[in-house]
Every structure is written in structure tokens, then in C-alpha cells.
Design a protein around this motif. Structure first.
Motif, PDB file in Angstrom:
ATOM      1  N   ASP A  64       5.172   3.165  17.191  1.00  0.00           N
ATOM      2  CA  ASP A  64       4.322   4.197  16.577  1.00  0.00           C
ATOM      3  C   ASP A  64       3.151   3.542  15.830  1.00  0.00           C
ATOM      4  N   ASN A  65       3.452   2.479  15.050  1.00  0.00           N
ATOM      5  CA  ASN A  65       2.402   1.717  14.346  1.00  0.00           C
ATOM      6  C   ASN A  65       1.388   1.164  15.341  1.00  0.00           C
ATOM      7  N   LEU A  66       1.903   0.555  16.397  1.00  0.00           N
ATOM      8  CA  LEU A  66       1.035  -0.094  17.384  1.00  0.00           C
ATOM      9  C   LEU A  66       0.136   0.930  18.077  1.00  0.00           C
TER      10      LEU A  66
ATOM     11  N   LYS B  90      19.767  -2.398   6.823  1.00  0.00           N
ATOM     12  CA  LYS B  90      18.979  -1.444   7.618  1.00  0.00           C
ATOM     13  C   LYS B  90      17.608  -2.025   7.980  1.00  0.00           C
ATOM     14  N   ARG B  91      16.988  -2.724   7.022  1.00  0.00           N
ATOM     15  CA  ARG B  91      15.666  -3.314   7.289  1.00  0.00           C
ATOM     16  C   ARG B  91      15.762  -4.319   8.425  1.00  0.00           C
ATOM     17  N   PHE B  92      16.864  -5.077   8.426  1.00  0.00           N
ATOM     18  CA  PHE B  92      17.033  -6.055   9.496  1.00  0.00           C
ATOM     19  C   PHE B  92      17.222  -5.415  10.849  1.00  0.00           C
TER      20      PHE B  92
ATOM     21  N   LYS C 136      12.036   6.526   3.215  1.00  0.00           N
ATOM     22  CA  LYS C 136      11.922   5.594   4.342  1.00  0.00           C
ATOM     23  C   LYS C 136      12.158   4.160   3.872  1.00  0.00           C
ATOM     24  N   ILE C 137      11.539   3.802   2.746  1.00  0.00           N
ATOM     25  CA  ILE C 137      11.658   2.423   2.261  1.00  0.00           C
ATOM     26  C   ILE C 137      13.118   2.097   1.941  1.00  0.00           C
ATOM     27  N   ARG C 138      13.768   3.004   1.254  1.00  0.00           N
ATOM     28  CA  ARG C 138      15.163   2.776   0.874  1.00  0.00           C
ATOM     29  C   ARG C 138      16.060   2.613   2.108  1.00  0.00           C
TER      30      ARG C 138
ATOM     31  N   GLY D 254      12.304  -5.368  -8.654  1.00  0.00           N
ATOM     32  CA  GLY D 254      12.104  -3.945  -8.917  1.00  0.00           C
ATOM     33  C   GLY D 254      12.017  -3.132  -7.634  1.00  0.00           C
ATOM     34  N   ARG D 255      12.246  -3.774  -6.501  1.00  0.00           N
ATOM     35  CA  ARG D 255      12.146  -3.049  -5.237  1.00  0.00           C
ATOM     36  C   ARG D 255      13.443  -2.320  -4.938  1.00  0.00           C
ATOM     37  N   SER D 256      13.287  -1.061  -4.500  1.00  0.00           N
ATOM     38  CA  SER D 256      14.480  -0.260  -4.232  1.00  0.00           C
ATOM     39  C   SER D 256      15.158  -0.662  -2.930  1.00  0.00           C
TER      40      SER D 256
ATOM     41  N   ASP E 217      -0.537  -7.518   6.542  1.00  0.00           N
ATOM     42  CA  ASP E 217       0.829  -8.020   6.341  1.00  0.00           C
ATOM     43  C   ASP E 217       1.844  -6.886   6.541  1.00  0.00           C
ATOM     44  N   GLY E 218       2.775  -7.099   7.478  1.00  0.00           N
ATOM     45  CA  GLY E 218       3.839  -6.105   7.708  1.00  0.00           C
ATOM     46  C   GLY E 218       3.411  -4.948   8.588  1.00  0.00           C
ATOM     47  N   PHE E 219       2.522  -5.198   9.487  1.00  0.00           N
ATOM     48  CA  PHE E 219       2.001  -4.157  10.377  1.00  0.00           C
ATOM     49  C   PHE E 219       1.416  -4.842  11.614  1.00  0.00           C
ATOM     50  N   PRO E 220       1.567  -4.267  12.813  1.00  0.00           N
ATOM     51  CA  PRO E 220       2.320  -3.075  13.196  1.00  0.00           C
ATOM     52  C   PRO E 220       3.816  -3.375  13.359  1.00  0.00           C
ATOM     53  N   ARG E 221       4.626  -2.503  12.794  1.00  0.00           N
ATOM     54  CA  ARG E 221       6.066  -2.732  12.677  1.00  0.00           C
ATOM     55  C   ARG E 221       6.883  -2.102  13.792  1.00  0.00           C
ATOM     56  N   ASN E 222       6.292  -1.153  14.499  1.00  0.00           N
ATOM     57  CA  ASN E 222       7.015  -0.499  15.604  1.00  0.00           C
ATOM     58  C   ASN E 222       5.996   0.078  16.595  1.00  0.00           C
TER      59      ASN E 222
ATOM     60  N   LEU F 156       0.843  -1.206   0.000  1.00  0.00           N
ATOM     61  CA  LEU F 156       0.000   0.000   0.000  1.00  0.00           C
ATOM     62  C   LEU F 156       0.878   1.255   0.000  1.00  0.00           C
ATOM     63  N   LEU F 157       1.993   1.187   0.730  1.00  0.00           N
ATOM     64  CA  LEU F 157       2.905   2.340   0.751  1.00  0.00           C
ATOM     65  C   LEU F 157       3.577   2.523  -0.614  1.00  0.00           C
ATOM     66  N   ARG F 158       3.964   1.407  -1.235  1.00  0.00           N
ATOM     67  CA  ARG F 158       4.596   1.508  -2.567  1.00  0.00           C
ATOM     68  C   ARG F 158       3.606   2.068  -3.584  1.00  0.00           C
ATOM     69  N   GLU F 159       2.345   1.672  -3.459  1.00  0.00           N
ATOM     70  CA  GLU F 159       1.298   2.191  -4.349  1.00  0.00           C
ATOM     71  C   GLU F 159       1.109   3.700  -4.137  1.00  0.00           C
TER      72      GLU F 159
ATOM     73  N   GLY G   1      15.022   1.499   4.986  1.00  0.00           N
ATOM     74  CA  GLY G   1      14.507   0.470   5.888  1.00  0.00           C
ATOM     75  C   GLY G   1      13.871   1.048   7.136  1.00  0.00           C
ATOM     76  N   GLU G   2      13.403   2.296   7.038  1.00  0.00           N
ATOM     77  CA  GLU G   2      12.762   2.926   8.201  1.00  0.00           C
ATOM     78  C   GLU G   2      11.247   2.837   8.068  1.00  0.00           C
ATOM     79  N   ILE G   3      10.565   3.105   9.174  1.00  0.00           N
ATOM     80  CA  ILE G   3       9.112   2.935   9.206  1.00  0.00           C
ATOM     81  C   ILE G   3       8.409   4.280   9.000  1.00  0.00           C
ATOM     82  N   VAL G   4       7.479   4.280   8.078  1.00  0.00           N
ATOM     83  CA  VAL G   4       6.682   5.465   7.739  1.00  0.00           C
ATOM     84  C   VAL G   4       5.749   5.798   8.923  1.00  0.00           C
ATOM     85  N   PRO G   5       5.531   7.093   9.201  1.00  0.00           N
ATOM     86  CA  PRO G   5       4.628   7.449  10.313  1.00  0.00           C
ATOM     87  C   PRO G   5       3.247   6.791  10.170  1.00  0.00           C
TER      88      PRO G   5
HETATM   89  O1  C5P Z   1       6.698  -5.374   4.338  1.00  0.00           O
HETATM   90  P1  C5P Z   1       7.612  -4.874   3.275  1.00  0.00           P
HETATM   91  O2  C5P Z   1       8.923  -5.595   3.260  1.00  0.00           O
HETATM   92  O3  C5P Z   1       6.957  -4.809   1.943  1.00  0.00           O
HETATM   93  O4  C5P Z   1       7.946  -3.382   3.693  1.00  0.00           O
HETATM   94  C1  C5P Z   1       8.837  -2.629   2.909  1.00  0.00           C
HETATM   95  C2  C5P Z   1       9.106  -1.307   3.570  1.00  0.00           C
HETATM   96  O5  C5P Z   1       7.897  -0.546   3.656  1.00  0.00           O
HETATM   97  C3  C5P Z   1       9.622  -1.365   4.997  1.00  0.00           C
HETATM   98  O6  C5P Z   1      11.002  -1.663   5.063  1.00  0.00           O
HETATM   99  C4  C5P Z   1       9.309   0.041   5.462  1.00  0.00           C
HETATM  100  O7  C5P Z   1      10.214   0.974   4.954  1.00  0.00           O
HETATM  101  C5  C5P Z   1       7.938   0.274   4.801  1.00  0.00           C
HETATM  102  N1  C5P Z   1       6.867  -0.089   5.745  1.00  0.00           N
HETATM  103  C6  C5P Z   1       6.516   0.825   6.739  1.00  0.00           C
HETATM  104  N2  C5P Z   1       5.551   0.523   7.649  1.00  0.00           N
HETATM  105  C7  C5P Z   1       4.940  -0.671   7.614  1.00  0.00           C
HETATM  106  C8  C5P Z   1       5.251  -1.610   6.613  1.00  0.00           C
HETATM  107  C9  C5P Z   1       6.235  -1.290   5.691  1.00  0.00           C
HETATM  108  O8  C5P Z   1       7.085   1.909   6.799  1.00  0.00           O
HETATM  109  N3  C5P Z   1       4.011  -0.949   8.543  1.00  0.00           N
END
Ligand code: C5P
Ligand code: MG
Length: 212
Positions: free
Chosen positions: A109-111, A161-163, A71-73, A150-152, A102-107, A52-55, A75-79
Motif C-alpha cells: 500500500d505504501n509503495l 507484531k512489528r516483526f 496501528k502503532i501499538r 516512551g514508545r508504546s 526512514d521507515g517507508f515504503p513499508r508495504n 511523523l506519524l507519532r507527531e 505493529g500495523e501499517i497506517v494507510p
Molecule cells: O519506523 P518506526 O519503528 O518508527 O515505526 C513505528 C510504527 O509506525 C510502525 O510499527 C507502524 O505502526 C507505523 N508506521 C507506519 N507506516 C510507515 C512507518 C511507520 O504505519 N511507513
């Protein structure tokens, strides 16, 4: 008689409360792959926060496009305001009542954002947690990148960073739900169809039936 009617009304309204399963795990653990398999057999709509964020990043005129890409590049989490609103809109648009998020809540702030905006409007069934070693996850993501995802962020620098984000920010969320007894741990180191067998067990033991 009256109590039976009231009971039916309560059940009717209960049914209308959207039910969600959060899907968590390291990058490359197979969250997306398993969600696709689940949504084919169970009556759940797959909503990937990352997709959804990529879209949204690609949407012409989006005021968040650049911030999301950065943020994606990194590996940080979007607000959460951005992500939660995308999830909420997608839930409403689907017209359905059961969701794999899928992929939420990630931190934290998300929670907290979810708990503020959505926890009263939804019922969390459980959290699927795909467990997979860093080595295997990295191999999968790099393979996906080389195969043209195709993912950046499927490159060694972003993955590192994502790890780190996963270990530092997402693991505590999984632990938080684990303490509430809501986590269903799945071994995600085997082939997708094998992992799916464990997933089915988790759904079955929560009383969720296959529909297709
Ligand atoms: O889950 P996925 O690997 O597709 O997520 C890719 C990136 O999208 C994350 O590394 C992060 O930058 C962003 N993301 C986010 N918040 C989420 C899920 C994904 O910021 N809840
Ligand atoms: Mg994914």
C-alpha cells in the motif's frame, strides 16, 4: 550554443527534482541512528515516517490520532494516504531537495501510494537496507523501551507484531527494489560508528559527497 543553454536549463531543472533515499530494515536495525549520522555529514534531511506519524498522533484535533495509535501499538501499517501526505508536507516545509525517508515504503500500500503520488515528482537514488538479526533487533528495542523511549510499541507483544509485519509486508518491498538493483545492503549488527562506515561507502559509490 543553443544546445549548451538547453543542457544547462535541463540540469537546473533536474537539480530541482527532490532526490530521495529510502531507509529500510527491521525495527531496531538502527535506521534512525544512522539517518541522524548521515544528515550531519551529508546534505540530506531526515524524515522518519514513524516520527511523523507519532507527531500527527499528538497533534490536537487530528482526525487520525486514534487510528495511528492503534496501528502503532499493533505493529500495523497506517494507510498510505496519511503517511504520504505527512511526508510530502514535511518535504515541502523543509525547503530542501534531498531526503532520507526512514521507515517507508513499508508495504505494498505504501509503495503503490508513493508511486501514484510522488514517484513522478521525485528521484529515488537508492534504498539503504540495514540487515540485523531478529534477536539483536529485539534486544535493542527492549533496551530502548527500558531506557525510557516512551514508545508504546517497544514492548514484547508489540515487537512480536512489528516483526511479523516486517517479514510479511516489508521484506517483499526490499526484494522488489533489489530486483531493480537499487538496494544497498548494510551490515547493521556492529556498533553505530562501524555501521556508518559502510553507509559512507554506499553514499560514496553512488557519487554523493560529504558536505560537513
Ligand atoms: O519506523 P518506526 O519503528 O518508527 O515505526 C513505528 C510504527 O509506525 C510502525 O510499527 C507502524 O505502526 C507505523 N508506521 C507506519 N507506516 C510507515 C512507518 C511507520 O504505519 N511507513
Ligand atoms: Mg525509527
Amino acid at each position: 550554443m543553443l544546445s549548451r543553454v538547453l543542457c544547462q536549463v535541463a540540469r537546473y531543472f533536474n537539480k530541482m527534482v527532490p532526490e530521495v533515499v529510502f531507509v529500510l530494515g527491521a525495527p531496531g536495525a538502527g535506521k534512525g541512528t544512522q539517518c541522524s549520522l548521515i544528515s550531519k555529514e551529508y546534505d540530506f534531511v531526515h524524515l522518519s515516517a514513524g516520527d511523523l506519524l507519532r507527531e500527527e498522533r499528538q497533534r490536537p484535533g487530528s482526525e487520525y490520532g486514534e487510528m495511528i495509535e492503534q496501528k502503532i501499538r499493533n505493529g500495523e501499517i497506517v494507510p498510505v494516504e496519511v503517511t504520504c501526505s505527512l511526508l510530502h508536507k514535511a518535504m515541502q516545509k523543509s525547503g530542501k531537495t534531498r531526503f532520507l525517508i526512514d521507515g517507508f515504503p513499508r508495504n505494498k500500500d505504501n509503495l503503490e501510494g508513493w508511486n501514484r503520488e510522488m514517484s513522478d515528482k521525485t528521484k529515488l537514488l537508492f534504498v539503504l537496507f540495514f540487515e540485523c538479526s531478529k534477536e539483536l533487533c529485539t534486544e535493542r528495542c527492549l533496551g530502548r523501551g527500558a531506557a525510557g523511549s516512551g514508545r508504546s510499541d517497544d514492548n514484547p507483544e508489540s515487537l512480536h507484531k512489528r516483526f511479523n509485519t516486517y517479514l510479511k509486508d516489508t521484506m517483499p518491498i526490499i526484494e522488489y527494489y533489489d530486483q531493480k538493483g537499487l538496494v544497498r545492503k548494510i551490515n547493521a549488527e556492529v556498533a553505530p560508528n562501524e555501521v556508518f562506515k559502510y553507509v559512507k561507502n554506499a553514499f560514496e559509490s553512488s557519487g554523493i559527497q560529504i558536505v560537513n
